[in-house]
Design a protein around this motif. Sequence first.
Motif, PDB file in Angstrom:
ATOM      1  N   PRO A   1      32.096  33.179  45.139  1.00 49.30           N
ATOM      2  CA  PRO A   1      33.426  32.580  45.005  1.00 49.30           C
ATOM      3  C   PRO A   1      33.380  31.222  44.303  1.00 49.30           C
ATOM      4  O   PRO A   1      34.308  30.871  43.557  1.00 49.30           O
ATOM      5  N   GLU A   2      32.312  30.466  44.530  1.00 45.64           N
ATOM      6  CA  GLU A   2      32.179  29.166  43.868  1.00 45.64           C
ATOM      7  C   GLU A   2      32.042  29.346  42.359  1.00 45.64           C
ATOM      8  O   GLU A   2      32.647  28.603  41.569  1.00 45.64           O
ATOM      9  N   ALA A   3      31.255  30.340  41.933  1.00 43.11           N
ATOM     10  CA  ALA A   3      31.123  30.624  40.507  1.00 43.11           C
ATOM     11  C   ALA A   3      32.449  31.086  39.914  1.00 43.11           C
ATOM     12  O   ALA A   3      32.813  30.716  38.799  1.00 43.11           O
ATOM     13  N   GLN A   4      33.167  31.901  40.672  1.00 45.98           N
ATOM     14  CA  GLN A   4      34.497  32.349  40.232  1.00 45.98           C
ATOM     15  C   GLN A   4      35.388  31.138  39.950  1.00 45.98           C
ATOM     16  O   GLN A   4      36.039  31.053  38.900  1.00 45.98           O
ATOM     17  N   ARG A   5      35.408  30.183  40.868  1.00 46.66           N
ATOM     18  CA  ARG A   5      36.230  28.989  40.664  1.00 46.66           C
ATOM     19  C   ARG A   5      35.735  28.176  39.467  1.00 46.66           C
ATOM     20  O   ARG A   5      36.543  27.589  38.728  1.00 46.66           O
TER      21      ARG A   5
ATOM     22  N   ASP B   1      34.533  44.324  39.807  1.00 46.30           N
ATOM     23  CA  ASP B   1      35.281  43.465  40.725  1.00 46.30           C
ATOM     24  C   ASP B   1      35.428  42.055  40.148  1.00 46.30           C
ATOM     25  O   ASP B   1      36.500  41.439  40.244  1.00 46.30           O
ATOM     26  N   PHE B   2      34.345  41.565  39.567  1.00 51.14           N
ATOM     27  CA  PHE B   2      34.365  40.211  39.011  1.00 51.14           C
ATOM     28  C   PHE B   2      35.350  40.112  37.846  1.00 51.14           C
ATOM     29  O   PHE B   2      36.185  39.197  37.788  1.00 51.14           O
ATOM     30  N   ILE B   3      35.264  41.060  36.911  1.00 43.96           N
ATOM     31  CA  ILE B   3      36.167  41.050  35.759  1.00 43.96           C
ATOM     32  C   ILE B   3      37.618  41.214  36.211  1.00 43.96           C
ATOM     33  O   ILE B   3      38.536  40.557  35.693  1.00 43.96           O
ATOM     34  N   ASN B   4      37.846  42.068  37.196  1.00 43.78           N
ATOM     35  CA  ASN B   4      39.215  42.255  37.692  1.00 43.78           C
ATOM     36  C   ASN B   4      39.751  40.988  38.339  1.00 43.78           C
ATOM     37  O   ASN B   4      40.936  40.655  38.197  1.00 43.78           O
ATOM     38  N   ARG B   5      38.895  40.254  39.063  1.00 43.10           N
ATOM     39  CA  ARG B   5      39.344  38.989  39.659  1.00 43.10           C
ATOM     40  C   ARG B   5      39.683  37.970  38.576  1.00 43.10           C
ATOM     41  O   ARG B   5      40.697  37.260  38.665  1.00 43.10           O
ATOM     42  N   LEU B   6      38.834  37.901  37.546  1.00 43.94           N
ATOM     43  CA  LEU B   6      39.140  36.992  36.449  1.00 43.94           C
ATOM     44  C   LEU B   6      40.434  37.402  35.748  1.00 43.94           C
ATOM     45  O   LEU B   6      41.241  36.555  35.358  1.00 43.94           O
TER      46      LEU B   6
END
Length: 224
Positions: free
Chosen positions: A146-150, A186-191
């Motif tokens: 989650p930190e990397a996502q932010r 999942d990561f690409i969809n969150r972005l």
Amino acid sequence: GFARAAASLLQLARVDEDGRVTWPRCTLRDAPSFGFRAFMVDMGRNPHRKATLMRIVDAMWLFKLRYLQLHLIDDQLSSWPSEAFPKLRQERAGWTLDDYRALEAYASARGITIIPEIEVPGHSTILRREYPEVFGKNPTELARSPEAQRGVETLISECLEVFRSSPYVHVGGDEAYGVPQDLQRDFINRLNRFVRSLGKRTIVWEGPRLGVGERGRRAELGGD
């Protein structure tokens, strides 16, 4: 439209020996075969100079291309002078935020829209090397954290503060070797959800294979 009409007039102009400029009498009916006409410059491996990019914009204007995609960060180099992550700034790249703002204005005046690209979770060595506490130690950690996502969302937001005319954000998504397909999706969809919340659209390379639900959804939208 004005920029493309000006390009047509320039291409039709004739200059005689006395330096007088004339145009032939004619009627133009001109429309592109494709709405998405783009050229990409890799800024994450080669530190192209500002003058080079301005010449590229001029050429794109004359050929009536529409989008200039800037691949800003890769394993070898960051050409994005991030304020949130200052260790990503590299003198070798030679770019400041004001330089990019000037390029954005120069391109917009010629009908060219700049699309920023932040490549994740693969091609992210520099992010992880300079800020492992944020982006993790490998692409899998980056895609899961989650930190990397932010952190990626922060970089995207910085880009859109400069390239305000772009309707798109490119998030890479290719060659994420070793990252499980479901985690990549999942990561690409969150972005994508984040990018859409900003009123923009997401572009990716080939990326992970589509899941069953995503294939169905794309069929509903008429995609290919």
